[in-house]
Structure formats: structure tokens, C-alpha cells
Design an enzyme around this catalytic site. Structure first.
Site, PDB file in Angstrom:
ATOM      1  CB  SER A  46      -0.534  -0.392   1.603  1.00  0.00           C
ATOM      2  OG  SER A  46      -0.462  -0.531   2.809  1.00  0.00           O
ATOM      3  CB  THR A  53      -1.594   6.268   4.188  1.00  0.00           C
ATOM      4  OG1 THR A  53      -2.415   6.096   2.903  1.00  0.00           O
ATOM      5  CG2 THR A  53      -0.437   7.212   4.242  1.00  0.00           C
ATOM      6  CB  THR A  65      -0.642   6.330  -0.101  1.00  0.00           C
ATOM      7  OG1 THR A  65      -1.208   4.839   0.240  1.00  0.00           O
ATOM      8  CG2 THR A  65      -1.711   7.587  -0.754  1.00  0.00           C
ATOM      9  NE  ARG A  93      -8.272   7.485  -4.233  1.00  0.00           N
ATOM     10  CZ  ARG A  93      -7.896   7.151  -3.176  1.00  0.00           C
ATOM     11  NH1 ARG A  93      -6.545   7.375  -3.290  1.00  0.00           N
ATOM     12  NH2 ARG A  93      -8.024   7.334  -2.060  1.00  0.00           N
ATOM     13  CB  THR A 130      -4.216   6.389   7.445  1.00  0.00           C
ATOM     14  OG1 THR A 130      -3.926   4.805   6.157  1.00  0.00           O
ATOM     15  CG2 THR A 130      -5.030   5.540   9.323  1.00  0.00           C
ATOM     16  N   GLY A 131      -6.372   6.162   5.516  1.00  0.00           N
ATOM     17  CA  GLY A 131      -8.170   5.446   5.177  1.00  0.00           C
ATOM     18  C   GLY A 131      -8.510   5.818   4.213  1.00  0.00           C
TER      19      GLY A 131
HETATM   20  N1  ASP Z   1      -5.720   7.264   2.707  1.00  0.00           N
HETATM   21  C1  ASP Z   1      -5.191   5.984   1.410  1.00  0.00           C
HETATM   22  C2  ASP Z   1      -5.373   7.349   0.459  1.00  0.00           C
HETATM   23  O1  ASP Z   1      -6.757   7.092   0.528  1.00  0.00           O
HETATM   24  C3  ASP Z   1      -5.311   5.064   1.683  1.00  0.00           C
HETATM   25  C4  ASP Z   1      -4.661   5.207   3.325  1.00  0.00           C
HETATM   26  O2  ASP Z   1      -4.653   5.354   4.535  1.00  0.00           O
HETATM   27  O3  ASP Z   1      -5.446   3.511   3.235  1.00  0.00           O
HETATM   28  O4  ASP Z   1      -5.229   7.137  -1.153  1.00  0.00           O
END
Ligand code: ASP
Length: 325
Positions: A85, A188, A206, A216, A239-240
Site C-alpha cells: 500500500s 498509508t 502511499t 485517482r 490514513t483510510g
Molecule cells: N488515505 C489513503 C488514500 O486514500 C489510503 C490509506 O491510507 O489507507 O489514498
């Protein structure tokens, strides 16, 4: 001599990979007296933060700048092919391209960012150069790549056999649908640190959502969403699901809550609650971590399962975040 007694009150400290589900009371915020002791602190997202913290900590112990600590720390994750990731080995978009996003911010409100960057192993270092060598904050795509190459970065293939195989499997099974909430193809690394001089900096890097639409970009390279640092107050990173975090400008919100007197954990909780209230139909995960000028830290996430790594007072530990549901 100042006592090194710790005041880690709450958050669950766990062994690698173990999530206990313990949900402490919000008042029991993890904190330490690091700032008074001129002790550094580094905090980063997920289990991969443990390894990254090791490198950052060495720099901080050596009287290094928080900015150098966070850059070098997250480079560990970027270079690890087994972390799917972030950076090298990150899952590609649905057309098979690994495209990376990163940003960095220092104690003087300087910021740099790159997005949709291909073939460069360390987007965080390109982001730092954008900050230090250009009049801009953000470069994307071809322009970011040209800037990186002009500054000595090498083009590399970032698609490993493992992530290629995962993409091929995904293609077969998913009918080219760019995102499903249950996939969880993302995690991330965001890292924030306080150095011995009492200065804060942060980095976030990330490969974004696995199998995303081409082009994207998530929250991670967006200053204020994926990362924010205000050296008078504190720093936060996210994150997320980036689409949700962007909509509430999450990391900036966390820092502003700390400015108004909230503890780091309480500030992260405000951002999570805002996200859950405003982003209709949210069914993924989002989490925030924060560190204030006094060396207090905390985290909060929408769901069970988010962990963050804290290196403080000579100890590197993985903590189960508090969560909303
Ligand atoms: N925040 C990141 C994104 O949307 C993904 C993650 O941190 O899980 O690209």
C-alpha cells in the site's frame, strides 16, 4: 536529573499484529512528559510504522531535525516490497500502473507534495525537493516525474511480481470496478515527529487505493487532508479512505482542535465524528494520529483495527487505536 518515569496511561500496547479490541475511556489519553525532558517522539500509522520509527528515532536521538527523521523513516516503508500500500510493491491502479502520492511539511509551514507519480521509489524525497527547490507546493504526474529525474532520481519498475499477481487476480474477479468498500486495499504511512529542539514535522506517503481508477489521488498528498503541521500547536496525519478524509480536511481539523485545547486523542475523535456525520454511506475505515507541542500523542479511528506505532522514551510500541464503532 529529570525522572524518566513514563505516564503512558491508556492506549493498549500490543505485540506485532495482535489487535485486542480493548477500548479505553477517552479521558485516558496516552501521553508522556517528553517535551519537558527534551525527549523526542515519533508516531506513525499501522504496524509498518514500527520499522519506520526505528530509523526516525535514531535521527531524533542524534539531535536530528524532525523533518529528516520523518523523511528517512517513511523511506523504509516506501522501499519495502512486501508492503502493498506504499511505494515499491504498492498495488497498481486498475490498469496496472503503480502511481504514488506523498507530502511533507516542516516546522516553518513549508510544504511539498507529489501525486500521480510513477516509477520513483521515494516520492517523499521528491516532495521534500518540491518544498525546498521550487516556488510551488505540489507537482503531479509527468511534471513531477520530470522534476524527479532532473534532480537525480532513477526510474524504476515499482510493480513487483506479488502486486502484479494480485492485480491480475483482481482483474479476473472484479469486472473493472475501481473501488469496493470491503476490499481494504490501502494503508498509508503517515509519520509525525517532535525533535529535541521542540520542532514538529510530518510526512505521508502511499500508493493509495489498490486498483483505483487511473489518475485517482487520495488525501495523502493533500496538505490539510492527509497531513498538517503547525509548529505552535501540533501535527496530525491520516490514513483510510481518502475520499472521506478530503471532505472534512481531516488533518487540519485535528490540529485546529488541538489549538482549541483538545488532547491529541480527543482532537482525532472530533475528526472521526465529523467524518461519520458528514460522509454519507461511509463504510470503510479512516483513522488519525496526532502529536502536540508538549509531546503528547494519540489516535482515533472510525473502526476497530487501526493501530499506530509510537517511539518515545527509548521504547517503540504498537498501540491499538481507540475507535468509534
Ligand atoms: N488515505 C489513503 C488514500 O486514500 C489510503 C490509506 O491510507 O489507507 O489514498
Amino acid at each position: 536529573m529529570v525522572s524518566r518515569r513514563k505516564f503512558i496511561i491508556s492506549s493498549t500496547v500490543v505485540g506485532a499484529g495482535l489487535v485486542t479490541g480493548f477500548k479505553p475511556d477517552i479521558k485516558d489519553v496516552g501521553f508522556s512528559i517528553n517535551q519537558q525532558q527534551n525527549q523526542p517522539v515519533v508516531i506513525s500509522t499501522w504496524q509498518h510504522g514500527i520499522e519506520a520509527n526505528e530509523v526516525a528515532w535514531e535521527i531524533l536521538l542524534d539531535n536530528g531535525r524532525a523533518l529528516d527523521a520523518v523523511e528517512q523513516g517513511v523511506r523504509v516503508t516506501e522501499a519495502d516490497p512486501n508492503i502493498t500500500s506504499v511505494g515499491y510493491g504498492g498495488y497498481p491502479d486498475r490498469d496496472g500502473n503503480v502511481t504514488l502520492d506523498a507530502c511533507i511539511m516542516d516546522e516553518n509551514c513549508n510544504a511539498g507534495s507529489v501525486a500521480f507519480l510513477k516509477n520513483i521509489m521515494h516520492p517523499i524525497s521528491v516532495a521534500r525537493l518540491v518544498m525546498e527547490k521550487t516556488p510551488h507546493v505540489m507537482l503531479v504526474g509527468e511534471g513531477a516525474l520530470r522534476f524527479a529525474l532532473a534532480n537525480g532520481f532513477q526510474k524504476e519498475n515499482l510493480l513487483t511480481a506479488q502486486s502484479k499477481a494480485a492485480w491480475e487476480k483482481w482483474i479476473k474477479e472484479n469486472n473493472y470496478t475501481p473501488y469496493k468498500p470491503d476490499e481494504k486495499n490501502h494503508d498509508t504511512i503517515g509519520m509525525i515527529a517532535l525533535d529535541k529542539n521542540g520542532n514538529l514535522s510530518g510526512a505521508c506517503t502511499t500508493s493509495g487505493l489498490g486498483f483505483k481508477m487511473q489518475g485517482r489521488i487520495g488525501d495523502s498528498p493533500i496538505i490539510g487532508a492527509g497531513l498538517y503541521v503547525d509548529n505552535e500547536v501540533g501535527a496530525a496525519t491520516a490514513t483510510g479512505l481518502g475520499e472521506a478524509i478530503i471532505k472534512i480536511v481531516g488533518s487540519h481539523l485535528v490540529v485546529e482542535q488541538m489549538r482549541m485545547g483538545k488532547s491529541p486523542t480527543e482532537a482525532c475523535k472530533v475528526a472521526v465524528e465529523r467524518l461519520l456525520k458528514k460522509v454519507k454511506g461511509f463504510s470503510d475505515i479512516a483513522g488519525f494520529i496526532a502529536l502536540n507541542k508538549q509531546g503528547e500523542y494519540g489516535g482515533y479511528s472510525t473502526n476497530f483495527g487501526f493501530q499506530y506505532a509510537v517511539y518515545s522514551e527509548g521504547e517503540n510500541k504498537l498501540i491499538n487505536s481507540e475507535f468509534a464503532k
